[in-house]
Design an enzyme around this catalytic site. Sequence first.
Site, mmCIF file in Angstrom:
data_model
loop_
_atom_site.group_PDB
_atom_site.id
_atom_site.type_symbol
_atom_site.label_atom_id
_atom_site.label_comp_id
_atom_site.label_asym_id
_atom_site.label_seq_id
_atom_site.Cartn_x
_atom_site.Cartn_y
_atom_site.Cartn_z
ATOM 1 C CB CYS A 15 5.552 1.442 -4.281
ATOM 2 S SG CYS A 15 4.436 2.312 -5.377
ATOM 3 C CB CYS A 21 0.421 6.761 -4.452
ATOM 4 S SG CYS A 21 -1.030 5.755 -4.178
ATOM 5 C CB CYS A 24 1.268 2.673 0.982
ATOM 6 S SG CYS A 24 0.722 1.184 0.142
ATOM 7 C CB CYS A 351 -11.739 -0.805 11.505
ATOM 8 S SG CYS A 351 -13.236 0.185 11.536
#
Length: 395
Positions: A15, A21, A24, A351
Amino acid sequence: MEIKEASEHRAEPPCPIYHQCGGCQIQHLSYEAQLLTKQKQVKDVLERIGGLKDVVVHPTLGMEEPWRYRNKAQVPVGEEGGLIIAGFYQERSHRIIDMDECLIQHEENDQIIRVVKKIANKYGIRGYDEEKHRGTLRHVVARKGKVTNEVMVVFVTRGKELPNKKAIIEEIIAEVPNVKSIVQNINTKRTNVIFGDETTVLWGDEYIHDYIGEIKFAISARSFYQVNPEQTKVLYDKALDYANLTGNESVIDAYCGIGTISLFLAQRAKHVYGVEIVPDAIADAKRNAELNGFTNVDFAVGEAEKVMPWWYAQGIRADVIVVDPPRKGCDEELLETIVSMKPKRVVYVSCNPATLARDLKFLEAGGYKTKEVQPVDMFPHSTHIENVAVLELKN
Ligand code: SAH
């Protein structure tokens, strides 16, 4: 700060905006190493926090193609030099960086964002200015049913007004293949929360549909729906496998959301009771049960830790209890109720490995034995890790 010696697992992040960003975190780790790291992390945390030394933690179930997996894009919109920008917030900031594509996002969602930007510029729609609380378009949300191919486009606006509404709708229909639903959501508040309370259908249906396995789901603009449906199926199949149902069991699904796991379980159980705190989610759960013709499920709105003791007092017993709590894990009251209800098996979908470990420790002290834990990679290239664990009542 500086690479002295590169790890053999280091990968070139594909990417172009990876370093700016916040989406991720581990694209610079090879996917194989990501899966191994996640498995090891779960093992370590179970041992360190849960004191569970000899639990089998299986190799992480990963994706064959760990890109383009997301079925939903929700992108903040702003302006730069009089032009609409839409992308993501720079890490630890609220500055929007314009983006053309996101490699973990479905291509069609990227395409929708590009189309909306183009149309907004063409019709003079103003991007939202967070500081001044001015402008029209706050967010664009694109959702796609991966199995049905149905697409939804949501405009989140600051007020009721959406100039040139009719022309915009026509252009979206012309440019977005398979669009089934175009929706406006109005969010008048100064807030980070994406959606406001008022939603109107501009064109088409209120819902799009998708399948996980055999089960069909209706998804509205604000419905919670897992963002990686392919891995969701892997996770739920494992949960169902661990529940080991024969068709005679009564099952409780605590923290059931829109009833995804409940309906999976209902395929093989005598009866399923789902409980969830968000009323809208329960409305979706009931709709989805009906959509699939299930008559052996009941859903209740409320705190699981309050509803379950109440069920118990009503004489409801469970052979299997499934929990899928938020990151903070299960409430202790709920764990105590499980221990007094004495189901044969507990299936814990988690999670957050740290709270999983803490809660497993509690259940172990209450007479349960953790049999095995299966990590599933729901969010490749992020540090998130989902697990499903199965416990059995001792003797
Ligand atoms: N099992 C669902 C959702 C799990 S996410 C699925 O797979 O789709 C966790 C859910 O727990 C959320 O829907 C959240 O609203 C709900 N929740 C949070 N605290 C709760 C509580 N105390 N009692 C019941 N539900 C709760």
